[in-house]
Design a protein around this motif. Structure first.
Motif, PDB file in Angstrom:
ATOM      1  N   PHE A  29      -0.145   5.676  -9.818  1.00 12.33           N
ATOM      2  CA  PHE A  29       0.149   4.246  -9.724  1.00 12.33           C
ATOM      3  C   PHE A  29      -0.448   3.628  -8.479  1.00 12.33           C
ATOM      4  O   PHE A  29      -1.002   2.533  -8.522  1.00 12.33           O
ATOM      5  CB  PHE A  29       1.666   4.045  -9.725  1.00 12.33           C
ATOM      6  CG  PHE A  29       2.091   2.625  -9.455  1.00 12.33           C
ATOM      7  CD1 PHE A  29       2.545   2.235  -8.192  1.00 12.33           C
ATOM      8  CD2 PHE A  29       2.038   1.673 -10.456  1.00 12.33           C
ATOM      9  CE1 PHE A  29       2.936   0.937  -7.940  1.00 12.33           C
ATOM     10  CE2 PHE A  29       2.418   0.362 -10.214  1.00 12.33           C
ATOM     11  CZ  PHE A  29       2.875  -0.004  -8.955  1.00 12.33           C
ATOM     12  N   SER A  30      -0.350   4.320  -7.360  1.00 11.32           N
ATOM     13  CA  SER A  30      -0.798   3.744  -6.090  1.00 11.32           C
ATOM     14  C   SER A  30      -2.302   3.529  -6.028  1.00 11.32           C
ATOM     15  O   SER A  30      -2.791   2.859  -5.121  1.00 11.32           O
ATOM     16  CB  SER A  30      -0.348   4.626  -4.924  1.00 11.32           C
ATOM     17  OG  SER A  30      -0.945   5.906  -5.019  1.00 11.32           O
ATOM     18  N   THR A  31      -3.040   4.094  -6.961  1.00 14.65           N
ATOM     19  CA  THR A  31      -4.493   3.921  -6.962  1.00 14.65           C
ATOM     20  C   THR A  31      -4.948   2.776  -7.861  1.00 14.65           C
ATOM     21  O   THR A  31      -6.139   2.475  -7.927  1.00 14.65           O
ATOM     22  CB  THR A  31      -5.196   5.208  -7.410  1.00 14.65           C
ATOM     23  OG1 THR A  31      -4.883   5.464  -8.782  1.00 14.65           O
ATOM     24  CG2 THR A  31      -4.775   6.390  -6.554  1.00 14.65           C
ATOM     25  N   TYR A  32      -4.010   2.123  -8.542  1.00 10.51           N
ATOM     26  CA  TYR A  32      -4.350   1.052  -9.467  1.00 10.51           C
ATOM     27  C   TYR A  32      -4.067  -0.318  -8.858  1.00 10.51           C
ATOM     28  O   TYR A  32      -3.036  -0.511  -8.196  1.00 10.51           O
ATOM     29  CB  TYR A  32      -3.539   1.175 -10.759  1.00 10.51           C
ATOM     30  CG  TYR A  32      -4.082   2.200 -11.727  1.00 10.51           C
ATOM     31  CD1 TYR A  32      -3.806   3.550 -11.568  1.00 10.51           C
ATOM     32  CD2 TYR A  32      -4.874   1.805 -12.791  1.00 10.51           C
ATOM     33  CE1 TYR A  32      -4.312   4.488 -12.443  1.00 10.51           C
ATOM     34  CE2 TYR A  32      -5.374   2.730 -13.689  1.00 10.51           C
ATOM     35  CZ  TYR A  32      -5.094   4.067 -13.506  1.00 10.51           C
ATOM     36  OH  TYR A  32      -5.588   4.996 -14.379  1.00 10.51           O
ATOM     37  N   ALA A  33      -4.953  -1.247  -9.124  1.00 12.52           N
ATOM     38  CA  ALA A  33      -4.628  -2.648  -8.906  1.00 12.52           C
ATOM     39  C   ALA A  33      -3.689  -3.071 -10.042  1.00 12.52           C
ATOM     40  O   ALA A  33      -3.800  -2.578 -11.161  1.00 12.52           O
ATOM     41  CB  ALA A  33      -5.885  -3.507  -8.917  1.00 12.52           C
ATOM     42  N   VAL A  48      -2.344 -14.658 -14.099  1.00 11.89           N
ATOM     43  CA  VAL A  48      -1.335 -15.262 -13.239  1.00 11.89           C
ATOM     44  C   VAL A  48      -1.494 -14.792 -11.790  1.00 11.89           C
ATOM     45  O   VAL A  48      -1.613 -15.610 -10.883  1.00 11.89           O
ATOM     46  CB  VAL A  48       0.089 -14.928 -13.735  1.00 11.89           C
ATOM     47  CG1 VAL A  48       1.142 -15.451 -12.752  1.00 11.89           C
ATOM     48  CG2 VAL A  48       0.316 -15.481 -15.129  1.00 11.89           C
ATOM     49  N   ALA A  49      -1.482 -13.481 -11.587  1.00 11.68           N
ATOM     50  CA  ALA A  49      -1.544 -12.945 -10.225  1.00 11.68           C
ATOM     51  C   ALA A  49      -1.984 -11.490 -10.272  1.00 11.68           C
ATOM     52  O   ALA A  49      -1.826 -10.811 -11.298  1.00 11.68           O
ATOM     53  CB  ALA A  49      -0.192 -13.061  -9.535  1.00 11.68           C
ATOM     54  N   ALA A  50      -2.525 -11.006  -9.151  1.00 12.93           N
ATOM     55  CA  ALA A  50      -2.915  -9.609  -9.043  1.00 12.93           C
ATOM     56  C   ALA A  50      -2.756  -9.149  -7.609  1.00 12.93           C
ATOM     57  O   ALA A  50      -2.753  -9.966  -6.666  1.00 12.93           O
ATOM     58  CB  ALA A  50      -4.352  -9.394  -9.517  1.00 12.93           C
ATOM     59  N   ILE A  51      -2.650  -7.832  -7.448  1.00 10.24           N
ATOM     60  CA  ILE A  51      -2.496  -7.251  -6.122  1.00 10.24           C
ATOM     61  C   ILE A  51      -3.280  -5.956  -6.078  1.00 10.24           C
ATOM     62  O   ILE A  51      -3.283  -5.176  -7.031  1.00 10.24           O
ATOM     63  CB  ILE A  51      -1.002  -7.020  -5.806  1.00 10.24           C
ATOM     64  CG1 ILE A  51      -0.806  -6.538  -4.371  1.00 10.24           C
ATOM     65  CG2 ILE A  51      -0.349  -6.066  -6.801  1.00 10.24           C
ATOM     66  CD1 ILE A  51       0.655  -6.589  -3.916  1.00 10.24           C
ATOM     67  N   GLY A  52      -3.980  -5.731  -4.969  1.00  7.55           N
ATOM     68  CA  GLY A  52      -4.745  -4.522  -4.804  1.00  7.55           C
ATOM     69  C   GLY A  52      -3.852  -3.301  -4.615  1.00  7.55           C
ATOM     70  O   GLY A  52      -2.656  -3.425  -4.386  1.00  7.55           O
ATOM     71  N   PRO A 100      -8.043   0.142 -12.390  1.00  7.55           N
ATOM     72  CA  PRO A 100      -8.569   0.654 -11.113  1.00  7.55           C
ATOM     73  C   PRO A 100      -9.286  -0.407 -10.281  1.00  7.55           C
ATOM     74  O   PRO A 100      -9.357  -0.293  -9.056  1.00  7.55           O
ATOM     75  CB  PRO A 100      -9.532   1.755 -11.543  1.00  7.55           C
ATOM     76  CG  PRO A 100      -9.073   2.156 -12.904  1.00  7.55           C
ATOM     77  CD  PRO A 100      -8.555   0.906 -13.527  1.00  7.55           C
ATOM     78  N   ALA A 101      -9.834  -1.424 -10.936  1.00  6.07           N
ATOM     79  CA  ALA A 101     -10.633  -2.426 -10.238  1.00  6.07           C
ATOM     80  C   ALA A 101      -9.948  -3.791 -10.281  1.00  6.07           C
ATOM     81  O   ALA A 101      -9.775  -4.372 -11.356  1.00  6.07           O
ATOM     82  CB  ALA A 101     -12.017  -2.520 -10.861  1.00  6.07           C
ATOM     83  N   VAL A 102      -9.598  -4.322  -9.118  1.00  5.28           N
ATOM     84  CA  VAL A 102      -8.893  -5.607  -9.080  1.00  5.28           C
ATOM     85  C   VAL A 102      -9.761  -6.734  -9.650  1.00  5.28           C
ATOM     86  O   VAL A 102      -9.234  -7.685 -10.247  1.00  5.28           O
ATOM     87  CB  VAL A 102      -8.417  -5.919  -7.650  1.00  5.28           C
ATOM     88  CG1 VAL A 102      -9.588  -6.205  -6.737  1.00  5.28           C
ATOM     89  CG2 VAL A 102      -7.410  -7.042  -7.654  1.00  5.28           C
ATOM     90  N   LEU A 103     -11.079  -6.635  -9.520  1.00  8.08           N
ATOM     91  CA  LEU A 103     -11.955  -7.687 -10.039  1.00  8.08           C
ATOM     92  C   LEU A 103     -11.911  -7.752 -11.565  1.00  8.08           C
ATOM     93  O   LEU A 103     -12.107  -8.821 -12.143  1.00  8.08           O
ATOM     94  CB  LEU A 103     -13.382  -7.472  -9.564  1.00  8.08           C
ATOM     95  CG  LEU A 103     -13.670  -7.870  -8.118  1.00  8.08           C
ATOM     96  CD1 LEU A 103     -15.124  -7.600  -7.771  1.00  8.08           C
ATOM     97  CD2 LEU A 103     -13.328  -9.323  -7.867  1.00  8.08           C
TER      98      LEU A 103
END
Length: 124
Positions: A29-33, A48-52, A100-103
């Motif tokens: 989990f900690s490796t995923y955006a 709506v929203a995202a977090i790295g 994996p990629a926030v973009l």
């Protein structure tokens, strides 16, 4: 493989607050955006929203900026969406997403994993 389960949806009056939670399975989990999307009746799904993964970067749609806050607790494998000053236009099914990629979440609105959604209804 990541499984996501949202909770916290419900009926709230305009101007009120609600906090959504998304519990994730898996030790990575900690490796995923993480992100939140929503889909109102008759409309397309929207970001709506995202977090790295490290919580250093947070991203918001203009429509919720200043009202919603995304956060995560990697020790609990959980991401949150604090919704304040809600409006009837916020009524939608809210989906949690992990990638994996926030973009991919913020720019392309794509994700490897999705939750089943939780309904938020804002009454006027």
């Amino acid at each position: 493989q990541v499984q996501l389960v949202e909770s916290g949806g419900g009926l709230v009056q305009a101007g009120g607050s609600l906090r959504l939670s998304c519990a994730a399975s898996g030790r990575t989990f900690s490796t995923y955006a993480m992100g939140w999307f929503r889909q109102a009746p008759g409309k397309e799904r929207e970001f709506v929203a995202a977090i790295g993964w490290s919580s250093r970067g947070t991203y918001y749609a203009d429509s919720v900026k200043g009202r919603f806050t995304i956060s995560r607790d990697n020790a609990k494998n959980t991401v949150y969406l604090q919704m304040n000053s809600v409006e009837p236009e916020d009524t939608a099914v809210y989906y949690c997403a992990a990638d994996p990629a926030v973009l991919r979440l913020t720019r392309h609105h794509l994700s490897d994993y999705w939750g089943q959604g939780t309904l938020v209804t804002v009454s006027s």
